[in-house]
Scaffold this motif. Structure first.
Motif, PDB file in Angstrom:
ATOM      1  N   ALA A  76      -2.752 -12.645  -6.084  1.00  0.00           N
ATOM      2  CA  ALA A  76      -1.719 -11.614  -6.166  1.00  0.00           C
ATOM      3  C   ALA A  76      -2.356 -10.254  -5.964  1.00  0.00           C
ATOM      4  O   ALA A  76      -3.522 -10.048  -6.321  1.00  0.00           O
ATOM      5  CB  ALA A  76      -1.031 -11.668  -7.537  1.00  0.00           C
ATOM      6  N   ASP A  77      -1.621  -9.336  -5.357  1.00  0.00           N
ATOM      7  CA  ASP A  77      -2.108  -7.962  -5.256  1.00  0.00           C
ATOM      8  C   ASP A  77      -0.930  -7.000  -5.298  1.00  0.00           C
ATOM      9  O   ASP A  77       0.230  -7.426  -5.407  1.00  0.00           O
ATOM     10  CB  ASP A  77      -2.983  -7.760  -4.007  1.00  0.00           C
ATOM     11  CG  ASP A  77      -2.213  -7.845  -2.698  1.00  0.00           C
ATOM     12  OD1 ASP A  77      -0.971  -7.963  -2.730  1.00  0.00           O
ATOM     13  OD2 ASP A  77      -2.846  -7.779  -1.633  1.00  0.00           O
ATOM     14  N   VAL A  78      -1.227  -5.706  -5.234  1.00  0.00           N
ATOM     15  CA  VAL A  78      -0.183  -4.679  -5.237  1.00  0.00           C
ATOM     16  C   VAL A  78      -0.234  -3.961  -3.895  1.00  0.00           C
ATOM     17  O   VAL A  78      -1.306  -3.568  -3.436  1.00  0.00           O
ATOM     18  CB  VAL A  78      -0.401  -3.669  -6.386  1.00  0.00           C
ATOM     19  CG1 VAL A  78       0.596  -2.505  -6.278  1.00  0.00           C
ATOM     20  CG2 VAL A  78      -0.269  -4.357  -7.738  1.00  0.00           C
ATOM     21  N   VAL A  79       0.935  -3.840  -3.254  1.00  0.00           N
ATOM     22  CA  VAL A  79       0.999  -3.159  -1.963  1.00  0.00           C
ATOM     23  C   VAL A  79       1.999  -2.015  -2.054  1.00  0.00           C
ATOM     24  O   VAL A  79       3.007  -2.115  -2.746  1.00  0.00           O
ATOM     25  CB  VAL A  79       1.383  -4.166  -0.841  1.00  0.00           C
ATOM     26  CG1 VAL A  79       2.787  -4.717  -1.050  1.00  0.00           C
ATOM     27  CG2 VAL A  79       1.271  -3.528   0.530  1.00  0.00           C
ATOM     28  N   ILE A  80       1.670  -0.914  -1.364  1.00  0.00           N
ATOM     29  CA  ILE A  80       2.525   0.276  -1.393  1.00  0.00           C
ATOM     30  C   ILE A  80       2.828   0.721   0.034  1.00  0.00           C
ATOM     31  O   ILE A  80       1.934   0.770   0.877  1.00  0.00           O
ATOM     32  CB  ILE A  80       1.814   1.439  -2.128  1.00  0.00           C
ATOM     33  CG1 ILE A  80       1.632   1.096  -3.608  1.00  0.00           C
ATOM     34  CG2 ILE A  80       2.592   2.747  -1.973  1.00  0.00           C
ATOM     35  CD1 ILE A  80       0.795   2.103  -4.380  1.00  0.00           C
ATOM     36  N   LEU A  81       4.094   1.020   0.294  1.00  0.00           N
ATOM     37  CA  LEU A  81       4.480   1.666   1.544  1.00  0.00           C
ATOM     38  C   LEU A  81       5.196   2.958   1.171  1.00  0.00           C
ATOM     39  O   LEU A  81       6.136   2.937   0.367  1.00  0.00           O
ATOM     40  CB  LEU A  81       5.454   0.793   2.352  1.00  0.00           C
ATOM     41  CG  LEU A  81       4.932  -0.508   2.942  1.00  0.00           C
ATOM     42  CD1 LEU A  81       6.078  -1.264   3.615  1.00  0.00           C
ATOM     43  CD2 LEU A  81       3.810  -0.251   3.948  1.00  0.00           C
ATOM     44  N   SER A  82       4.727   4.075   1.718  1.00  0.00           N
ATOM     45  CA  SER A  82       5.382   5.363   1.433  1.00  0.00           C
ATOM     46  C   SER A  82       5.005   6.310   2.566  1.00  0.00           C
ATOM     47  O   SER A  82       4.285   5.941   3.495  1.00  0.00           O
ATOM     48  CB  SER A  82       4.902   5.934   0.092  1.00  0.00           C
ATOM     49  OG  SER A  82       3.638   6.545   0.250  1.00  0.00           O
TER      50      SER A  82
END
Ligand SMILES: [Fe+2]
Length: 182
Positions: A76-82
């Motif tokens: 599992a990981d954390v992904v960010i789009l902004s």
């Protein structure tokens, strides 16, 4: 709470009971986790450090471990789009092409919103708008595409069955097999 819009007629499904039975009939799942347990500094913040991403994973450790056991996910990981994501428009151009994966696409939305358009089991396309607390699973082999919503930002936990082999297989032919992670 996610919302569902049927394509092409645009009919909205909003009642939770109808939404649940509709999704089940189409072979799709959308659940809800309690996002309110995250401390404020981890929400509304789209420039997280690696330590802060790890903190998000730690807060949802129990839910993530249970889902791993249920679906055979191993990472599992954390992904960010902004707006701060380099080449955001190029990435979105890839995500918004119809594709599928050889494994499930699992996303838990921590912040922001996204719109998945998914071809259900009946062959009908369903537009699912997800927001904070929504956990969506696009089953392996299911055609779909993704774009951001009006707020143009999203932060998610991703789960993988095989992170090294995860890639998009495009269903609109030319770049079939091209690798892109959404
Ligand atoms: Fe995808």
């Amino acid at each position: 709470m996610a919302t569902i819009r049927l394509c092409p007629d645009g009919r909205l499904i909003e009642a939770p009971a109808e939404m649940a039975s509709f999704l089940e009939g189409e072979g799709l799942t959308c659940r809800n986790w309690d996002v309110s347990k995250l401390r404020e500094g981890l929400r509304g913040n789209y420039t997280l450090t690696e330590a802060e991403k790890a903190e998000i994973l730690a807060v949802f450790k129990e839910e993530v471990e249970s889902l791993k056991a249920e679906g055979g996910y191993v990472a599992a990981d954390v992904v960010i789009l902004s707006e701060k994501t380099p080449d955001l428009e190029t990435l979105l151009g890839k995500f918004s092409r119809e594709h599928h994966h050889s494994e499930d696409e699992v996303r838990f939305v921590v912040d922001g919103h996204g719109i998945f358009t998914i071809r259900g089991r009946s062959g009908r396309y369903v537009e699912i708008t997800v927001g904070p607390g929504d956990l969506i699973t696009v089953p392996a082999g299911t055609r779909h595409w993704f774009t951001l919503a009006e707020d143009r930002r999203i932060k998610c936990i991703r789960l993988f069955q095989d992170p090294s082999g995860w890639a998009a297989i495009y269903d609109d032919a030319p770049a079939r097999g091209a690798s892109v992670q959404t």
